[in-house]
Design a protein around this motif. Structure first.
Motif, PDB file in Angstrom:
ATOM      1  N   ARG A  13      61.609  56.835 -15.680  1.00  0.00           N
ATOM      2  CA  ARG A  13      63.014  57.241 -15.783  1.00  0.00           C
ATOM      3  C   ARG A  13      63.231  58.502 -14.941  1.00  0.00           C
ATOM      4  O   ARG A  13      62.447  59.442 -15.023  1.00  0.00           O
ATOM      5  CB  ARG A  13      63.387  57.531 -17.247  1.00  0.00           C
ATOM      6  CG  ARG A  13      63.231  56.320 -18.168  1.00  0.00           C
ATOM      7  CD  ARG A  13      64.290  55.272 -17.860  1.00  0.00           C
ATOM      8  NE  ARG A  13      64.146  54.105 -18.737  1.00  0.00           N
ATOM      9  CZ  ARG A  13      63.496  52.995 -18.407  1.00  0.00           C
ATOM     10  NH1 ARG A  13      62.907  52.913 -17.209  1.00  0.00           N
ATOM     11  NH2 ARG A  13      63.426  51.975 -19.245  1.00  0.00           N
ATOM     12  N   ARG A  51      58.373  57.552  -8.724  1.00  0.00           N
ATOM     13  CA  ARG A  51      59.754  57.300  -9.160  1.00  0.00           C
ATOM     14  C   ARG A  51      60.101  55.812  -9.112  1.00  0.00           C
ATOM     15  O   ARG A  51      61.009  55.351  -9.809  1.00  0.00           O
ATOM     16  CB  ARG A  51      60.743  58.096  -8.318  1.00  0.00           C
ATOM     17  CG  ARG A  51      60.950  57.561  -6.909  1.00  0.00           C
ATOM     18  CD  ARG A  51      62.164  58.162  -6.217  1.00  0.00           C
ATOM     19  NE  ARG A  51      62.366  57.566  -4.904  1.00  0.00           N
ATOM     20  CZ  ARG A  51      63.033  56.425  -4.700  1.00  0.00           C
ATOM     21  NH1 ARG A  51      63.547  55.781  -5.715  1.00  0.00           N
ATOM     22  NH2 ARG A  51      63.171  55.938  -3.481  1.00  0.00           N
ATOM     23  N   GLN A  52      59.381  55.045  -8.303  1.00  0.00           N
ATOM     24  CA  GLN A  52      59.665  53.625  -8.149  1.00  0.00           C
ATOM     25  C   GLN A  52      58.861  52.740  -9.101  1.00  0.00           C
ATOM     26  O   GLN A  52      59.038  51.527  -9.123  1.00  0.00           O
ATOM     27  CB  GLN A  52      59.373  53.204  -6.708  1.00  0.00           C
ATOM     28  CG  GLN A  52      60.211  53.949  -5.676  1.00  0.00           C
ATOM     29  CD  GLN A  52      59.831  53.580  -4.259  1.00  0.00           C
ATOM     30  OE1 GLN A  52      59.979  52.442  -3.833  1.00  0.00           O
ATOM     31  NE2 GLN A  52      59.346  54.548  -3.512  1.00  0.00           N
ATOM     32  N   PRO A  61      72.705  53.512 -10.781  1.00  0.00           N
ATOM     33  CA  PRO A  61      72.423  52.141 -10.336  1.00  0.00           C
ATOM     34  C   PRO A  61      73.566  51.158 -10.584  1.00  0.00           C
ATOM     35  O   PRO A  61      73.707  50.173  -9.848  1.00  0.00           O
ATOM     36  CB  PRO A  61      71.177  51.761 -11.141  1.00  0.00           C
ATOM     37  CG  PRO A  61      70.493  53.070 -11.398  1.00  0.00           C
ATOM     38  CD  PRO A  61      71.608  54.044 -11.613  1.00  0.00           C
ATOM     39  N   ASP A 113      68.549  55.644  -7.902  1.00  0.00           N
ATOM     40  CA  ASP A 113      67.556  54.596  -7.723  1.00  0.00           C
ATOM     41  C   ASP A 113      66.985  54.508  -6.317  1.00  0.00           C
ATOM     42  O   ASP A 113      65.983  53.812  -6.104  1.00  0.00           O
ATOM     43  CB  ASP A 113      68.122  53.235  -8.125  1.00  0.00           C
ATOM     44  CG  ASP A 113      69.322  52.817  -7.270  1.00  0.00           C
ATOM     45  OD1 ASP A 113      69.894  53.688  -6.589  1.00  0.00           O
ATOM     46  OD2 ASP A 113      69.675  51.621  -7.297  1.00  0.00           O
ATOM     47  N   SER A 114      67.563  55.232  -5.341  1.00  0.00           N
ATOM     48  CA  SER A 114      67.085  55.035  -3.971  1.00  0.00           C
ATOM     49  C   SER A 114      66.906  56.299  -3.131  1.00  0.00           C
ATOM     50  O   SER A 114      66.256  56.234  -2.085  1.00  0.00           O
ATOM     51  CB  SER A 114      68.020  54.088  -3.215  1.00  0.00           C
ATOM     52  OG  SER A 114      69.329  54.628  -3.131  1.00  0.00           O
TER      53      SER A 114
END
Length: 267
Positions: A94, A88-89, A178, A74-75
């Protein structure tokens, strides 16, 4: 200055299948001035592909390695351009769980498409998202970049087992989900030799065989590859010369003769 509608019109002109699957490698700067910037480009792509599947690479191979082994789904930022990092954000996107060669997808079957990549110890395994592109008869758009940035070709080399493309040893990498889950992903890497810097050598052949055609998106030159035809052409060429991408010399006359003779026999 290009508007979203201008870009959507160009996507139609490029022949991008609205209900199919398309993977986009990109250089935003090459597109010239776009009203609204990178988000407008992503809006145009997303709207064009609203009934299909839009995929962008979200690679992290440049900095995820044995010395820095932790990939956070997620980051962890991408190392392949601003469009991939913003994409991606976005809501609904997905991202796959491969620590170095992840992709992000939006649309039809995005969850299924991105599932399972962390189970493989190579960057572009046949069962991964890169192989699923072939299964789905996807298109690959190269926007302002050439074949040297076409990761799918690494996949073809891997699937036909060209020697010397992958390390024998595995690095111990980890994918962090996540929810805090940590997954061990021992990974082989592409070797230090820059094989991909020589992918340009087949540009003309791919155009001649209909495996690739050219167009424009904004100011950028675009190459649109048909994954099925590209795989067939490169598989045959690599069988004849596994070292085809080992240097920066143009294709030999013998190789061109072999290829065109083979194609003529099939017709």
């Amino acid at each position: 200055m290009y508007t979203k509608e201008d870009l959507k019109r160009q996507l139609h002109e490029l022949g991008i299948d609205l209900k199919g699957t398309v993977l986009v490698h990109s250089s935003f700067k090459s597109m010239g001035e776009v009203e609204g910037g990178p988000d407008t480009v992503l809006d145009a792509l997303s709207e064009h592909m609203k009934d299909g599947l839009l995929v962008l690479p979200t690679h992290t191979w440049r900095y995820i390695n044995a010395d820095n082994p932790n990939f956070y789904v997620d980051s962890s930022p991408t190392n392949v351009g601003i469009l991939t990092e913003l994409f991606r954000q976005r809501e609904g996107v997905r991202r796959s769980w491969h620590p170095t060669h992840s992709v992000a997808a939006l649309g039809k079957d995005a969850t299924e498409f991105t599932r399972g990549d962390e189970q493989f110890d190579t960057p572009c395994a046949r069962g991964s998202a890169w192989g699923k592109l072939l299964d789905r008869k996807a298109q690959i758009m190269l926007v302002g970049v050439d074949l040297r940035r076409n990761t799918f070709i690494h996949g073809v080399e891997e699937w036909v087992d060209i020697p010397g493309r992958l390390t024998d040893s595995r690095e111990q990498l980890y994918t962090h989900l996540p929810d805090g889950t940590k997954i061990s992903v021992p990974s082989r890497r592409h070797t230090g030799v820059s094989w991909s810097e020589h992918f340009w050598k087949v540009d003309e052949v791919l155009q001649e065989t209909g495996a690739m055609h050219l167009g424009r998106l904004g100011d950028a030159e675009v190459r649109v590859c048909d994954t099925v035809k590209l795989t067939a052409v490169l598989t045959e060429m690599l069988a004849a010369d596994p070292e085809m991408f080992s240097d920066n010399e143009p294709l030999s006359d013998e190789m061109r003769y072999f290829f065109h003779e083979s194609t003529a026999q099939e017709e």
